[in-house]
Design a protein around this motif. Sequence first.
Motif, PDB file in Angstrom:
ATOM      1  N   ALA A  47      15.702  15.195   7.140  1.00 53.90           N
ATOM      2  CA  ALA A  47      15.014  15.743   8.312  1.00 53.90           C
ATOM      3  C   ALA A  47      13.536  15.984   8.019  1.00 53.90           C
ATOM      4  N   LEU A  48      13.241  16.550   6.836  1.00 51.42           N
ATOM      5  CA  LEU A  48      11.848  16.794   6.465  1.00 51.42           C
ATOM      6  C   LEU A  48      11.073  15.480   6.343  1.00 51.42           C
ATOM      7  N   LYS A  49      11.671  14.521   5.657  1.00 53.31           N
ATOM      8  CA  LYS A  49      10.994  13.240   5.474  1.00 53.31           C
ATOM      9  C   LYS A  49      10.848  12.501   6.800  1.00 53.31           C
ATOM     10  N   GLY A  50      11.793  12.743   7.721  1.00 48.86           N
ATOM     11  CA  GLY A  50      11.724  12.074   9.010  1.00 48.86           C
ATOM     12  C   GLY A  50      10.585  12.579   9.874  1.00 48.86           C
ATOM     13  N   VAL A  51      10.357  13.881   9.868  1.00 47.70           N
ATOM     14  CA  VAL A  51       9.334  14.452  10.730  1.00 47.70           C
ATOM     15  C   VAL A  51       7.959  14.459  10.079  1.00 47.70           C
ATOM     16  N   ALA A  52       7.896  14.440   8.737  1.00 49.59           N
ATOM     17  CA  ALA A  52       6.617  14.571   8.039  1.00 49.59           C
ATOM     18  C   ALA A  52       5.611  13.467   8.379  1.00 49.59           C
ATOM     19  N   PRO A  53       5.983  12.174   8.383  1.00 51.25           N
ATOM     20  CA  PRO A  53       4.971  11.142   8.671  1.00 51.25           C
ATOM     21  C   PRO A  53       4.316  11.289  10.038  1.00 51.25           C
ATOM     22  N   ILE A  54       5.128  11.485  11.082  1.00 51.18           N
ATOM     23  CA  ILE A  54       4.561  11.608  12.428  1.00 51.18           C
ATOM     24  C   ILE A  54       3.782  12.915  12.570  1.00 51.18           C
ATOM     25  N   LEU A  55       4.217  13.966  11.857  1.00 53.45           N
ATOM     26  CA  LEU A  55       3.481  15.232  11.873  1.00 53.45           C
ATOM     27  C   LEU A  55       2.093  15.048  11.280  1.00 53.45           C
ATOM     28  N   VAL A  56       2.020  14.369  10.123  1.00 52.91           N
ATOM     29  CA  VAL A  56       0.729  14.139   9.470  1.00 52.91           C
ATOM     30  C   VAL A  56      -0.191  13.340  10.376  1.00 52.91           C
ATOM     31  N   LEU A  57       0.334  12.302  11.031  1.00 53.01           N
ATOM     32  CA  LEU A  57      -0.476  11.479  11.922  1.00 53.01           C
ATOM     33  C   LEU A  57      -1.132  12.315  13.009  1.00 53.01           C
ATOM     34  N   ARG A 124      -5.810  -1.995  -6.057  1.00 54.11           N
ATOM     35  CA  ARG A 124      -5.554  -2.999  -5.025  1.00 54.11           C
ATOM     36  C   ARG A 124      -4.446  -2.529  -4.079  1.00 54.11           C
ATOM     37  N   THR A 125      -3.397  -1.924  -4.664  1.00 50.19           N
ATOM     38  CA  THR A 125      -2.298  -1.410  -3.845  1.00 50.19           C
ATOM     39  C   THR A 125      -2.780  -0.302  -2.926  1.00 50.19           C
ATOM     40  N   LEU A 126      -3.658   0.558  -3.448  1.00 47.55           N
ATOM     41  CA  LEU A 126      -4.209   1.641  -2.629  1.00 47.55           C
ATOM     42  C   LEU A 126      -4.969   1.073  -1.431  1.00 47.55           C
ATOM     43  N   LEU A 127      -5.794   0.058  -1.674  1.00 49.95           N
ATOM     44  CA  LEU A 127      -6.577  -0.539  -0.592  1.00 49.95           C
ATOM     45  C   LEU A 127      -5.679  -1.207   0.440  1.00 49.95           C
ATOM     46  N   LEU A 128      -4.644  -1.901  -0.033  1.00 51.60           N
ATOM     47  CA  LEU A 128      -3.717  -2.549   0.891  1.00 51.60           C
ATOM     48  C   LEU A 128      -2.943  -1.521   1.713  1.00 51.60           C
ATOM     49  N   ASN A 129      -2.611  -0.389   1.089  1.00 44.71           N
ATOM     50  CA  ASN A 129      -1.916   0.672   1.820  1.00 44.71           C
ATOM     51  C   ASN A 129      -2.789   1.266   2.920  1.00 44.71           C
ATOM     52  N   ILE A 130      -4.100   1.316   2.656  1.00 48.56           N
ATOM     53  CA  ILE A 130      -5.016   1.878   3.645  1.00 48.56           C
ATOM     54  C   ILE A 130      -5.012   1.053   4.930  1.00 48.56           C
ATOM     55  N   VAL A 131      -4.944  -0.281   4.800  1.00 47.05           N
ATOM     56  CA  VAL A 131      -5.014  -1.155   5.982  1.00 47.05           C
ATOM     57  C   VAL A 131      -3.631  -1.615   6.423  1.00 47.05           C
ATOM     58  N   VAL A 135       2.502   1.167  12.347  1.00 50.07           N
ATOM     59  CA  VAL A 135       3.936   1.339  12.585  1.00 50.07           C
ATOM     60  C   VAL A 135       4.700   1.214  11.275  1.00 50.07           C
ATOM     61  N   SER A 136       4.314   0.221  10.469  1.00 45.55           N
ATOM     62  CA  SER A 136       4.940   0.047   9.158  1.00 45.55           C
ATOM     63  C   SER A 136       4.676   1.254   8.268  1.00 45.55           C
ATOM     64  N   ALA A 137       3.467   1.798   8.325  1.00 44.25           N
ATOM     65  CA  ALA A 137       3.120   2.973   7.513  1.00 44.25           C
ATOM     66  C   ALA A 137       4.000   4.163   7.880  1.00 44.25           C
ATOM     67  N   LEU A 138       4.243   4.345   9.163  1.00 46.73           N
ATOM     68  CA  LEU A 138       5.105   5.438   9.610  1.00 46.73           C
ATOM     69  C   LEU A 138       6.548   5.217   9.187  1.00 46.73           C
ATOM     70  N   MET A 139       7.027   3.990   9.325  1.00 48.54           N
ATOM     71  CA  MET A 139       8.422   3.686   8.993  1.00 48.54           C
ATOM     72  C   MET A 139       8.693   3.817   7.492  1.00 48.54           C
ATOM     73  N   ILE A 146      -1.063   6.216   6.694  1.00 51.54           N
ATOM     74  CA  ILE A 146      -0.986   7.177   7.795  1.00 51.54           C
ATOM     75  C   ILE A 146      -2.271   7.986   7.891  1.00 51.54           C
ATOM     76  N   LEU A 147      -2.757   8.466   6.737  1.00 49.62           N
ATOM     77  CA  LEU A 147      -4.003   9.227   6.721  1.00 49.62           C
ATOM     78  C   LEU A 147      -5.169   8.390   7.239  1.00 49.62           C
ATOM     79  N   ALA A 148      -5.251   7.151   6.785  1.00 48.45           N
ATOM     80  CA  ALA A 148      -6.351   6.289   7.202  1.00 48.45           C
ATOM     81  C   ALA A 148      -6.340   6.078   8.713  1.00 48.45           C
ATOM     82  N   TRP A 149      -5.166   5.733   9.265  1.00 55.91           N
ATOM     83  CA  TRP A 149      -5.077   5.492  10.702  1.00 55.91           C
ATOM     84  C   TRP A 149      -5.265   6.777  11.512  1.00 55.91           C
TER      85      TRP A 149
END
Length: 410
Positions: A47-57, A124-131, A135-139, A146-149
């Motif tokens: 439940a925590l992991k489910g709500v945390a991404p959309i909450l952060v956004l 490189r992974t950090l940069l790719l995660n930023i872009v 929807v994929s970032a949230l999932m 998520i932070l970048a968007w």
Amino acid sequence: MYAWLVKWNQISLVKRILAGLVLGILLALALPGATGIALFGTLFVGALKGVAPILVLFLVAAAVSRHRQGQKTNMKSIIALYAIGTFSAGLTAVLASFAFPVILSLVSASEELSPPQGIVEVLRTLLLNIVDNPVSALMNANYIGILAWAIVLGAALRHAKDGTKEVIENVSDALTRIVGWVISFAPIGILGLVFDSITTNGISSLQTYGMLLAILVGCMLFIALVVNPLIVYVKIRSNPYPLVLRCLRESGITAFFTRSSAANIPVNMRLCEKLGLDKETYSVSVPLGATINMAGAAVTISVLTLAAVHTLNIQVDFGTALLLSVLSAVAAAGASGVAGGSLLLIPMACSLFGIPNEIAIQVVGVGFIIGVVQDSCETALNSSSDVLFTAAADQALKRKEGGSTVLKNG
């Protein structure tokens, strides 16, 4: 029943969590076959992991959209504290590893592991995660993406009508309320988590690596109770321990059991609110801290890497050891915010000393063996220091401006 629930909710959350902890231990010892009890822990963390991404956004987007030109958020000071804290952790771990060298009995690791091959790959992974696709970032709970968007969306909404900004803020408030409902079930969830941990792993697998575990936990305790308070004292010029102990009690305990900085974001948000911190700041600094403020990960990377160094009898000079401190701090900032996220960065640090990847992978295997305790302590240190440094920066700013430096008692 209702009256009983009211009385139960009036008890301090920390006391209720401790009650769940004790009951979980007792049930694990008395009814080890009752595997259904572990489901409570799975549901709570899910439940925590489910709500945390959309909450952060929505929290970050709402905070950035409300920001006005010239409005202070104190983020530079907080990021500096994050960097100092993580580097200090890596350096402390290096010094402790030289003072108490550990020789490992290396074991085989899983063939499915795919660690980064170097610092360039981590960046490189950090940069790719930023872009990453939002929807994929949230999932996938890609909090860097998520932070970048969220920042981009919030910046775009700064020019929107006030009604639009109010809708975003209302959604953020609603999600925060949902998180409060989830957190109220923390005692039951932790009961299930403790039960599952004891019945699945036990403590026998930790005995062989007791010395290594003692150094890891000892370093993290030293950082939590000595290094971090010293950093905070330099920042606020007053006794740091009331704030330090409160962050450990109200954030560190839940993070210890959830073993996820990301899942503990809602808990930290609630604590920042209780402390009376600036929402414009902590709504950004806490999610950011869950991504880059990784003192515990820096300790894990440094200690396990030097354990491999000592096992192979490799001589290390001071300059190389100092470089390891920097490397572990940078690598820790790229560690995943989920359980065991720091372990796959160990081969990268081992490459600094020319240790073959097949040996480094075996060290990762050792890390997974002791991960039950190591990762819990690591996450508790990481997550509690997010609030600690945010609060310290807030107090320092108020002291500089001549305002009150006393936080709410909550």
